[in-house]
Write an enzyme that holds these catalytic residues in place. Structure first.
Site, PDB file in Angstrom:
ATOM      1  N   SER A 131      43.342 -23.171 -48.383  1.00 22.19           N
ATOM      2  CA  SER A 131      42.243 -22.238 -48.112  1.00 22.19           C
ATOM      3  C   SER A 131      41.993 -22.249 -46.615  1.00 22.19           C
ATOM      4  O   SER A 131      42.350 -23.233 -45.930  1.00 22.19           O
ATOM      5  CB  SER A 131      40.976 -22.712 -48.836  1.00 22.19           C
ATOM      6  OG  SER A 131      39.846 -21.990 -48.397  1.00 22.19           O
ATOM      7  N   TYR A 144      33.659 -28.942 -50.470  1.00 19.50           N
ATOM      8  CA  TYR A 144      34.868 -28.137 -50.682  1.00 19.50           C
ATOM      9  C   TYR A 144      35.792 -28.193 -49.470  1.00 19.50           C
ATOM     10  O   TYR A 144      37.007 -28.425 -49.608  1.00 19.50           O
ATOM     11  CB  TYR A 144      34.471 -26.693 -50.988  1.00 19.50           C
ATOM     12  CG  TYR A 144      35.636 -25.762 -51.235  1.00 19.50           C
ATOM     13  CD1 TYR A 144      36.515 -25.975 -52.297  1.00 19.50           C
ATOM     14  CD2 TYR A 144      35.862 -24.655 -50.410  1.00 19.50           C
ATOM     15  CE1 TYR A 144      37.593 -25.128 -52.530  1.00 19.50           C
ATOM     16  CE2 TYR A 144      36.928 -23.791 -50.639  1.00 19.50           C
ATOM     17  CZ  TYR A 144      37.793 -24.030 -51.702  1.00 19.50           C
ATOM     18  OH  TYR A 144      38.851 -23.176 -51.930  1.00 19.50           O
TER      19      TYR A 144
HETATM   20  P1  NAP Z   1      39.517 -19.164 -60.395  1.00 16.10           P
HETATM   21  O1  NAP Z   1      39.592 -17.725 -60.750  1.00 16.10           O
HETATM   22  O2  NAP Z   1      38.251 -19.909 -60.709  1.00 16.10           O
HETATM   23  O3  NAP Z   1      40.760 -19.924 -61.033  1.00 16.10           O
HETATM   24  C1  NAP Z   1      40.880 -21.311 -60.969  1.00 16.10           C
HETATM   25  C2  NAP Z   1      41.948 -21.780 -61.934  1.00 16.10           C
HETATM   26  O4  NAP Z   1      42.037 -23.205 -61.837  1.00 16.10           O
HETATM   27  C3  NAP Z   1      41.611 -21.443 -63.373  1.00 16.10           C
HETATM   28  O5  NAP Z   1      42.771 -20.998 -64.023  1.00 16.10           O
HETATM   29  C4  NAP Z   1      41.153 -22.778 -63.949  1.00 16.10           C
HETATM   30  O6  NAP Z   1      41.518 -22.853 -65.320  1.00 16.10           O
HETATM   31  C5  NAP Z   1      42.007 -23.743 -63.155  1.00 16.10           C
HETATM   32  N1  NAP Z   1      41.446 -25.098 -63.153  1.00 16.10           N
HETATM   33  C6  NAP Z   1      40.235 -25.514 -62.754  1.00 16.10           C
HETATM   34  N2  NAP Z   1      40.100 -26.831 -62.951  1.00 16.10           N
HETATM   35  C7  NAP Z   1      41.275 -27.253 -63.509  1.00 16.10           C
HETATM   36  C8  NAP Z   1      41.750 -28.508 -63.958  1.00 16.10           C
HETATM   37  N3  NAP Z   1      40.999 -29.614 -63.878  1.00 16.10           N
HETATM   38  N4  NAP Z   1      42.995 -28.583 -64.480  1.00 16.10           N
HETATM   39  C9  NAP Z   1      43.762 -27.471 -64.569  1.00 16.10           C
HETATM   40  N5  NAP Z   1      43.367 -26.253 -64.162  1.00 16.10           N
HETATM   41  C10 NAP Z   1      42.128 -26.159 -63.640  1.00 16.10           C
HETATM   42  O7  NAP Z   1      39.713 -19.381 -58.825  1.00 16.10           O
HETATM   43  P2  NAP Z   1      40.845 -18.843 -57.812  1.00 16.10           P
HETATM   44  O8  NAP Z   1      40.119 -18.151 -56.722  1.00 16.10           O
HETATM   45  O9  NAP Z   1      41.927 -18.154 -58.516  1.00 16.10           O
HETATM   46  O10 NAP Z   1      41.309 -20.246 -57.217  1.00 16.10           O
HETATM   47  C11 NAP Z   1      42.665 -20.669 -57.229  1.00 16.10           C
HETATM   48  C12 NAP Z   1      42.911 -21.529 -56.005  1.00 16.10           C
HETATM   49  O11 NAP Z   1      42.692 -20.738 -54.834  1.00 16.10           O
HETATM   50  C13 NAP Z   1      41.978 -22.733 -55.860  1.00 16.10           C
HETATM   51  O12 NAP Z   1      42.716 -23.834 -55.397  1.00 16.10           O
HETATM   52  C14 NAP Z   1      40.988 -22.286 -54.797  1.00 16.10           C
HETATM   53  O13 NAP Z   1      40.437 -23.373 -54.087  1.00 16.10           O
HETATM   54  C15 NAP Z   1      41.883 -21.445 -53.923  1.00 16.10           C
HETATM   55  N6  NAP Z   1      41.199 -20.472 -53.071  1.00 16.10           N
HETATM   56  C16 NAP Z   1      40.383 -19.527 -53.592  1.00 16.10           C
HETATM   57  C17 NAP Z   1      39.739 -18.642 -52.732  1.00 16.10           C
HETATM   58  C18 NAP Z   1      38.797 -17.569 -53.235  1.00 16.10           C
HETATM   59  O14 NAP Z   1      38.050 -17.007 -52.430  1.00 16.10           O
HETATM   60  N7  NAP Z   1      38.804 -17.236 -54.514  1.00 16.10           N
HETATM   61  C19 NAP Z   1      39.951 -18.725 -51.361  1.00 16.10           C
HETATM   62  C20 NAP Z   1      40.804 -19.694 -50.860  1.00 16.10           C
HETATM   63  C21 NAP Z   1      41.435 -20.561 -51.726  1.00 16.10           C
HETATM   64  P3  NAP Z   1      40.696 -23.615 -66.457  1.00 16.10           P
HETATM   65  O15 NAP Z   1      39.241 -23.481 -66.133  1.00 16.10           O
HETATM   66  O16 NAP Z   1      41.117 -22.881 -67.712  1.00 16.10           O
HETATM   67  O17 NAP Z   1      41.202 -25.018 -66.415  1.00 16.10           O
END
Ligand code: NAP
Length: 247
Positions: A131, A144
């Site tokens: 990120s 975070y």
């Molecule tokens: P999201 O829509 O909330 O998806 C997160 C995913 O992670 C879900 O599929 C969730 O599935 C899974 N997850 C959470 N805890 C878990 C665990 N203990 N074991 C296995 N799976 C787990 O969020 P996203 O934005 O797609 O985030 C994906 C990645 O991108 C993360 O690493 C986040 O930090 C990074 N990111 C996001 C943003 C943003 O603005 N959205 C920006 C920069 C980086 P379950 O709940 O079904 O387990």
């Protein structure tokens, strides 16, 4: 036996992970996905994708998952989250612990489990979804950003440790992406989550997935060390251009 490359995507039941798994299928990979909500994972994934239970915070769960995937070319460590926006002085220890367990130790567990298979493939690749929080900070974000700074350190260290081995290492570091991320951060408060993206155009999961597939599809002697991708409307974590309604 198909000669397709095999990819694992963690956290594919939503957002960036789901988009990445779909994009990898379209690029010809055989894809194995994991998440805690396996029913949602099955709903999100197209036919042919293997959907397995995975909790990256549990070594037992990671072991059971890894046992199902003896051959692997690409590991996308995507599962991750932010929890809360309390300042350091009012931090909730349990939330910080869960972020560290998921965003840092989870990546370590999956990487440790799969490195032998990635190396044995002769053309392995680890892509960590970091990120801009891995190198920027903002008030209320320390739990975070500390975890994503740590993930960045782990990724860069891995790149050094794997020098001379046939395993590439990449960090993809997005800015704001509209997914379930903010809903999770605000404990299910959908209205509050919407305000994060108000008046600006965020990235979509697909935009990040394209970066991941692009890095993976370079020739094997080319290592994309990092990709930073932000919405045009976001110049820094706290510098966002927002339009008034009607602008
Ligand atoms: P999201 O829509 O909330 O998806 C997160 C995913 O992670 C879900 O599929 C969730 O599935 C899974 N997850 C959470 N805890 C878990 C665990 N203990 N074991 C296995 N799976 C787990 O969020 P996203 O934005 O797609 O985030 C994906 C990645 O991108 C993360 O690493 C986040 O930090 C990074 N990111 C996001 C943003 C943003 O603005 N959205 C920006 C920069 C980086 P379950 O709940 O079904 O387990």
């Amino acid at each position: 036996m198909s000669s397709a490359k095999i990819a694992v995507v963690t956290g594919a039941s939503a957002g960036i992970g789901a988009a990445t798994a779909r994009a990898l299928v379209a690029a010809g990979y055989r894809v194995v996905t994991g998440a805690r909500r396996v029913d949602k994972l099955r709903q999100e994934m197209p036919e042919g994708v293997t959907c397995l239970p995975l909790d990256v915070t549990s070594q037992e769960s990671v072991d059971a998952f890894a046992a199902q995937v003896p051959v692997l070319h690409l590991l996308v460590n995507n599962a991750g989250k932010a929890l809360g926006v309390e300042p350091v002085g009012g931090a909730t220890e349990e939330l910080w612990r869960t972020m560290y367990e998921t965003n840092v130790l989870g990546v370590m567990r999956l990487t440790r489990a799969f490195l032998p298979a990635l190396e044995a493939s002769g053309a392995g690749h680890v892509i960590n979804v970091g990120s801009i929080a891995g190198f920027e900070v903002y008030p209320g974000g320390a739990g975070y950003t500390a975890s994503k700074h740590a993930l960045r350190a782990v990724t860069r260290t891995l790149r050094l440790e794997l020098l001379g081995k046939p395993v590439r290492v990449t960090e993809v570091a997005p800015g704001l992406v509209e997914t379930e991320f903010s809903e999770v951060r605000f404990a299910g408060d959908k209205e509050r989550a919407k305000t994060v993206y108000q008046g600006m155009e965020p990235l979509r999961g697909d935009d990040v997935a394209e970066c991941i597939v692009w890095a993976a599809s370079r020739p094997r002697h080319v290592n994309i060390d990092e990709i930073v991708v932000r919405p045009l409307d976001q110049a820094a974590a706290t510098m966002i251009h927002r339009r008034e309604a009607g602008d």
